[in-house]
Scaffold this active site. Sequence first.
Site, mmCIF file in Angstrom:
data_model
loop_
_atom_site.group_PDB
_atom_site.id
_atom_site.type_symbol
_atom_site.label_atom_id
_atom_site.label_comp_id
_atom_site.label_asym_id
_atom_site.label_seq_id
_atom_site.Cartn_x
_atom_site.Cartn_y
_atom_site.Cartn_z
ATOM 1 N N ILE A 1 0.853 -0.823 0.163
ATOM 2 C CA ILE A 1 0.446 -0.273 -0.275
ATOM 3 C C ILE A 1 0.861 1.216 -0.116
ATOM 4 O O ILE A 1 0.113 2.409 -0.439
ATOM 5 C CB ILE A 1 -1.007 0.214 1.369
ATOM 6 C CG1 ILE A 1 -0.125 0.320 2.656
ATOM 7 C CG2 ILE A 1 -1.981 -1.123 1.373
ATOM 8 C CD1 ILE A 1 -1.211 0.096 3.892
ATOM 9 N N GLY B 1 8.738 3.855 -0.256
ATOM 10 C CA GLY B 1 9.495 5.265 0.061
ATOM 11 C C GLY B 1 11.087 4.786 -0.040
ATOM 12 O O GLY B 1 11.561 3.290 -0.476
ATOM 13 N N GLY B 2 11.624 5.526 0.547
ATOM 14 C CA GLY B 2 12.973 5.295 0.388
ATOM 15 C C GLY B 2 13.524 4.415 1.304
ATOM 16 O O GLY B 2 14.234 3.746 1.689
ATOM 17 N N VAL C 1 5.551 -0.686 2.366
ATOM 18 C CA VAL C 1 4.808 -0.775 3.663
ATOM 19 C C VAL C 1 3.576 -1.139 2.429
ATOM 20 O O VAL C 1 2.863 -1.461 1.803
ATOM 21 C CB VAL C 1 3.582 0.727 4.163
ATOM 22 C CG1 VAL C 1 2.707 0.271 4.453
ATOM 23 C CG2 VAL C 1 4.709 1.606 3.970
ATOM 24 N N LYS D 1 5.418 -2.384 8.089
ATOM 25 C CA LYS D 1 6.721 -1.669 7.380
ATOM 26 C C LYS D 1 7.781 -2.828 7.640
ATOM 27 O O LYS D 1 8.609 -2.932 8.636
ATOM 28 C CB LYS D 1 6.742 -0.491 7.567
ATOM 29 C CG LYS D 1 5.641 0.694 7.151
ATOM 30 C CD LYS D 1 6.446 2.196 8.050
ATOM 31 C CE LYS D 1 5.325 2.943 8.249
ATOM 32 N NZ LYS D 1 5.379 4.154 7.182
ATOM 33 N N ASP E 1 9.639 13.997 11.141
ATOM 34 C CA ASP E 1 8.889 14.117 9.456
ATOM 35 C C ASP E 1 7.329 13.949 10.062
ATOM 36 O O ASP E 1 6.966 13.310 9.146
ATOM 37 C CB ASP E 1 9.508 12.639 9.396
ATOM 38 C CG ASP E 1 9.821 12.242 7.845
ATOM 39 O OD1 ASP E 1 9.971 13.364 7.248
ATOM 40 O OD2 ASP E 1 9.600 11.339 7.706
#
Length: 884
Positions: free
Chosen positions: A12, A15-16, A20, A36, A129
């Site tokens: 879903i 990213g870097g 996920v 994750k 973040d």
Amino acid sequence: MTIGHYRLLEEIGQGGFGSVYAAEQLEPVRRRVAVKIIKLGMDTRAVIARFEAERQALAMMDHANIARVFDAGATESGRPYFVMELVRGEPITTYCDRKNLSIAERLDVFVQVCRAVQHAHSKGVIHRDIKPGNVLVATEDGRPHAKVIDFGIAKATERRLTEKTVFTEFRQFIGTPEYMSPEQAEGSLSADTRTDVYSLGVLLYELLTGATPFDPKALRSAAFGEVQRIIREVEPPKPSTRLSHSGMLAEVAHQRRAESSRLCSLVRGDLDWIVMRCLEKDRSRRYDTVEALAADVGRHLTGEPVVAAPPSKAYRVRKFIARHRLATVAGGIVAATLVLGVAGTSVGLVQARAARADAVDAADQATANAEHAGREAKRADAQAEEASASARVAEGVNQLMTSMIGRADRAKEEGRTDVTVREVMDAAAADLEAGVGMREPRVVAMLARTIGDTYDQLSLLEQAEQMRRLHHRMTRELFGEKSLEHASSMVALGDIVRKRGSEPEAKKLYASARAITADLGDAGVEMTAWSIMGDALIDAYGGHEEIAIENLRGVLSLLEGKGLGASQAAVVATHNLAATLFRLQKYAEAQAVYQRSLGLIRARGEEPDRLEMLTNLAVIQTANHDFAEAEKSAEEAVAVTRRLYGDRHLQMATALDTYMMILQSRDKPAEAINAGRESVAIKRALLKPGHRSISDSIGKLAATMFDAGEYTAAEPLLREEFAAKDGPQDPGGPGVVYTRYELAVVVAHLGNLAEAESILRRVLADTEATMPATAKYWWMRGASGCVLARVVAELAEKSADPEERVRRMVEATQLVSTYAERMLGPERTTRSRPGKLAVRQCFDHVIAACEAATRVVPGPERESLAVEWRARRAQFLAENPDRK
């Protein structure tokens, strides 16, 4: 693909840092979660170790707008993974644009985010973040509901912030350039809560304008040093300026349900000031806390002056006019009438006199309006002073938090990886107590409560009591003897001294709090409920479970009657009620109440944590006589508790007590005894000698030893428990009576019949004199009578005096007749294994008494009586087989 207890369903997000997945947790409960999986090369062991170090702080977070982190581990290939609450939503900016939310509606959602971040800060966790992808929004009950994700993982996956790591890994957890604060971009190790304030300012900027302060493409294409320079030195345009120069203004305004010109005016002023204060390069000039930021947004929404604004009187008057438009328009008309009246002096005399009268009236009205405006200005000044005081409080809190975080960071720089939360808290408490007279009183009060709460969660009760007493003293000085704040401090202090074993003082504090809240009307209802719950816990541990249950049901009725049936107080009361029912082995009732507790938690938009789910599941499985599965759930609850809280925490002792009871039901005495011994050891280490919680665990352990036939080991524990309970606070109460009964049975088995007889007669006298004739207490009477019958019969058999032998034999037969029929009659069936074991033991006592009487005075009548009771016992065992 399956990882641990989790089956991956679909990807879903990516990213870097990795990927996920939506996943299904397979056991101990089936539920949807998010997993994750971190990419290879992130130093798996160090990442997991850092996450474990953060877990205690993460476990303390409990907020409707924060996604929970449940678990962590590593795959077979060595990739770390984190298991979190699965949040069905979309990034906050996407949601707001798709739904065409107005500026006011966007601000409402933004305040939800602020409250979540403030809650995390109060637990010592900084996000670092914050960006739209980490704030997901979905519609619940027709309204937007925000969830902040990835708390704690940022710190868990953080490496040392060198130029290389910032430059090459900016898309990972350490931050995103367009949302980074200047100190974060610099790689400062002393980043504090104001770093999140900066990121929230960027998020608010984007919600208002549709763009971030700095162009993401420009930042990501720039060299590392240039990225740092832009964030550190370049001042972004104000939101209203960005809008007025935007080539997309018409589209942005449409997404916010506003005309283009109207949107610029909505943002200009308050919202410009709020955003730009968040984005200050010098963090000392930002809002000191997220709470202060949220409060300023709230002031804007209600038309009050914002703290970020230049504090001019003209600004305050404009705000006054905006809030009281009708009254000020009327004042303007009167002033205009005054001018026209003076100008009309060339008209006739009558008209002039009328104009003069009008002028006088208008002057009076204008004076009144001026006075009103003056009062409003004074009120605004008072609000500004209040805001200034709040800022001083926030600054004091922030200074201490910065000091705490800095102390931990310095320890890491010195090579210490074992710095503990306790060390940081001890230093903070020492700093606070040393500076009580030099700090703002409200700062002292707030910090004392926060540090006390943290000590409480760490099971450091002596230190927690010290901080709670300081908080109690400060609330009295700040708010007065009859304030809600002071009542709240009494309940908080009462909770700690109750846990430490000073129950009379705790009851006095709870009663004093109720005396205050009784005069506060609806404002004091929840605090009244909390104080009653404190009393109920004392009653439950003191053997007065029925009283505790009655009071807890009363609390729930009180809260429901005031519309607070889904409040946090109601959730806790429901949970305590279920736990007390479980203590009484009323498993079916406990199951129903636990399910109600889960419903309340979900009604509040929350999810129960993993420990709570495991505990509830064990109770439900026990109620359904699925003891094997209940054992698995309780065993996992112990493992999770040990991982979260360590080996020396009261939460660990509670988990072990439940595990011991279920192991006893499974007829696993050795494992149950080991669990009980560990629980007792933890409580002895953390609580004062003689504490009721210690005696409660000792009683359970002694009962388990007795069931296993380890009478020699059980005897000293029962004597200790009896000594702890037999005090003025509970003379002859149920807790003492049960302990006396158990002690009597043990000493009888060990051959000390005279002492057993003496104790049992005391038990019967106490139950007759002090306990109602309910089924529960009749059970105690019956059981004591059955054991006494056996003891008297065996004493008769041992007596050398013929008359005494006959007299005691007759008494033993009468005791069987009086108590055994009621105890072991038709209503004797029981579903629980401990209950069956107790009834079976009573049959054994009665049969032994009849056999001893037959040996003393042989005869067919007594022989037939023994035969009859053996037949009844066989029937009972056939009707009630063990289920393990």
